[in-house]
Scaffold this motif. Sequence first.
Motif, PDB file in Angstrom:
ATOM      1  N   SER A  22       0.843  -1.197   0.000  1.00  0.00           N
ATOM      2  CA  SER A  22       0.000   0.000   0.000  1.00  0.00           C
ATOM      3  C   SER A  22       0.872   1.239   0.000  1.00  0.00           C
ATOM      4  O   SER A  22       1.826   1.320   0.771  1.00  0.00           O
ATOM      5  N   PRO A  23       0.556   2.211  -0.825  1.00  0.00           N
ATOM      6  CA  PRO A  23       1.345   3.449  -0.820  1.00  0.00           C
ATOM      7  C   PRO A  23       1.294   4.076   0.568  1.00  0.00           C
ATOM      8  O   PRO A  23       0.233   4.134   1.190  1.00  0.00           O
ATOM      9  N   PRO A  24       2.403   4.571   1.078  1.00  0.00           N
ATOM     10  CA  PRO A  24       2.439   5.104   2.441  1.00  0.00           C
ATOM     11  C   PRO A  24       1.521   6.312   2.642  1.00  0.00           C
ATOM     12  O   PRO A  24       1.121   6.593   3.765  1.00  0.00           O
ATOM     13  N   LYS A  46       4.200  12.589   8.403  1.00  0.00           N
ATOM     14  CA  LYS A  46       4.925  11.360   8.722  1.00  0.00           C
ATOM     15  C   LYS A  46       5.835  10.931   7.574  1.00  0.00           C
ATOM     16  O   LYS A  46       6.787  10.166   7.769  1.00  0.00           O
ATOM     17  N   TYR A  47       5.534  11.385   6.366  1.00  0.00           N
ATOM     18  CA  TYR A  47       6.286  10.980   5.170  1.00  0.00           C
ATOM     19  C   TYR A  47       6.708  12.229   4.399  1.00  0.00           C
ATOM     20  O   TYR A  47       6.161  12.542   3.343  1.00  0.00           O
ATOM     21  N   PRO A  48       7.650  12.992   4.903  1.00  0.00           N
ATOM     22  CA  PRO A  48       8.044  14.246   4.257  1.00  0.00           C
ATOM     23  C   PRO A  48       8.628  14.025   2.862  1.00  0.00           C
ATOM     24  O   PRO A  48       9.509  13.186   2.681  1.00  0.00           O
ATOM     25  N   VAL A  56       0.290  19.355   2.404  1.00  0.00           N
ATOM     26  CA  VAL A  56       0.155  20.035   3.700  1.00  0.00           C
ATOM     27  C   VAL A  56      -0.182  21.510   3.479  1.00  0.00           C
ATOM     28  O   VAL A  56      -1.063  22.068   4.147  1.00  0.00           O
ATOM     29  N   ALA A  57       0.507  22.135   2.539  1.00  0.00           N
ATOM     30  CA  ALA A  57       0.227  23.543   2.218  1.00  0.00           C
ATOM     31  C   ALA A  57      -1.216  23.706   1.756  1.00  0.00           C
ATOM     32  O   ALA A  57      -1.935  24.633   2.182  1.00  0.00           O
ATOM     33  N   ARG A  58      -1.663  22.802   0.884  1.00  0.00           N
ATOM     34  CA  ARG A  58      -3.042  22.865   0.386  1.00  0.00           C
ATOM     35  C   ARG A  58      -4.054  22.649   1.511  1.00  0.00           C
ATOM     36  O   ARG A  58      -5.114  23.291   1.534  1.00  0.00           O
TER      37      ARG A  58
END
Length: 388
Positions: A22-24, A46-48, A56-58
């Motif tokens: 599964s994609p993280p 958690k996954y920068p 995150v900005a959006r």
Amino acid sequence: MTRLFLWVLCFVAVGLKGGAQSPPLAVADSLYALGNYTAAITEYNKYPSPGSRMQVARAYHAIGNYEKALGQYENLVAEYPDMPVAQNELGKLYLKIKQFEKARDVFLLLTEKEYGSADNFYLLGKSYQYIAGESGYALPAFKQAFRKDTTHLKSIYETGKYYLKNREKDSVLKYVDKGLTFYPNSVELINLKALALFNNGNHREASPWFERLTALGEEKPYIYERLGDCYVRLIAYEKAVIAYETALKLEGLNPNPKTLLALGKIHLKLKDYEKAAAYTKEAIAVQQVTFESEYETLANIVLEQKQVKEGLEYLKLAYEEDPESTHLYYRICLVADNYYVDPKLKLRYYEDFMQKTGDSPIVEIYKAHVSKRISALRQEIHLGAKAE
């Protein structure tokens, strides 16, 4: 937690148990898609990565936390200067929070690169519009956007609006007509065309476009007012009456005196003298101007200079403008009391005050002082009579 969200989590869990990779960011993306932006931010962090930081900005933008969204975008663009989408979204955010110079700089950079899309030129033009001394650069930017994409509605509209403001009818129609071939029901473009024709005196040509606006549901007073003006010039008085009356209904408690007067003139032509007089009188009533504040200010000015007689005259003028004002007549009494020597004349002002004013808590406060002053003046007059 919604059923859809539970279903998404179950799907992810099943995928993991089944051994599928599964994609993280699947959970974060699902939370974002469901509008659970705060939880999505936690997951993305958690996954920068450039992509997760963009989300995150959006997400911050979506919840209205523009300060944090701005910080995210600015850091992202600084670290990855070749992310045109991030730059575009940063520029749009600058526009939203009215940092127009920064928005201009972003879109200038984008349009100078290979990312010079029509939308970036349009947004550059919008930035220029709000910068003092640079608004003249907006039109070339909008035109460049149009050259990049002749279907770019917003650029067509802004270009047409510029020419409408400058009363260049042919230029308005040049752009608007091209836009209408792609967007035949665009109320913005139809409005520009109707106004361009109307302002140029082409009332017969303008009227169908105003009618089109009303058919598309545009319920704005100025549309019906101009449509009424067109009908008047086309000697379609019955239609004009309907248009003007519709405009008045839309205006509610603030009718346009010009519309009222226009109805008065139409009914005069139709020989309906009663309605003609009624509308004309109403046109006068709604635009009556009073100057009580101005006269009271003049009174204050001369009273400050100890010019009591002039101050009293200005207060009387103010009271003539607003004869319901208890405050103004009370001030007249006080100034008259200070100006005149004759106690009988002073008394007359105070007695008039008691007769002119009604009953209310604020009036009672005035009347308490007035009553005391009336008693004192009567006693003074009585003692004066004895002395004689």
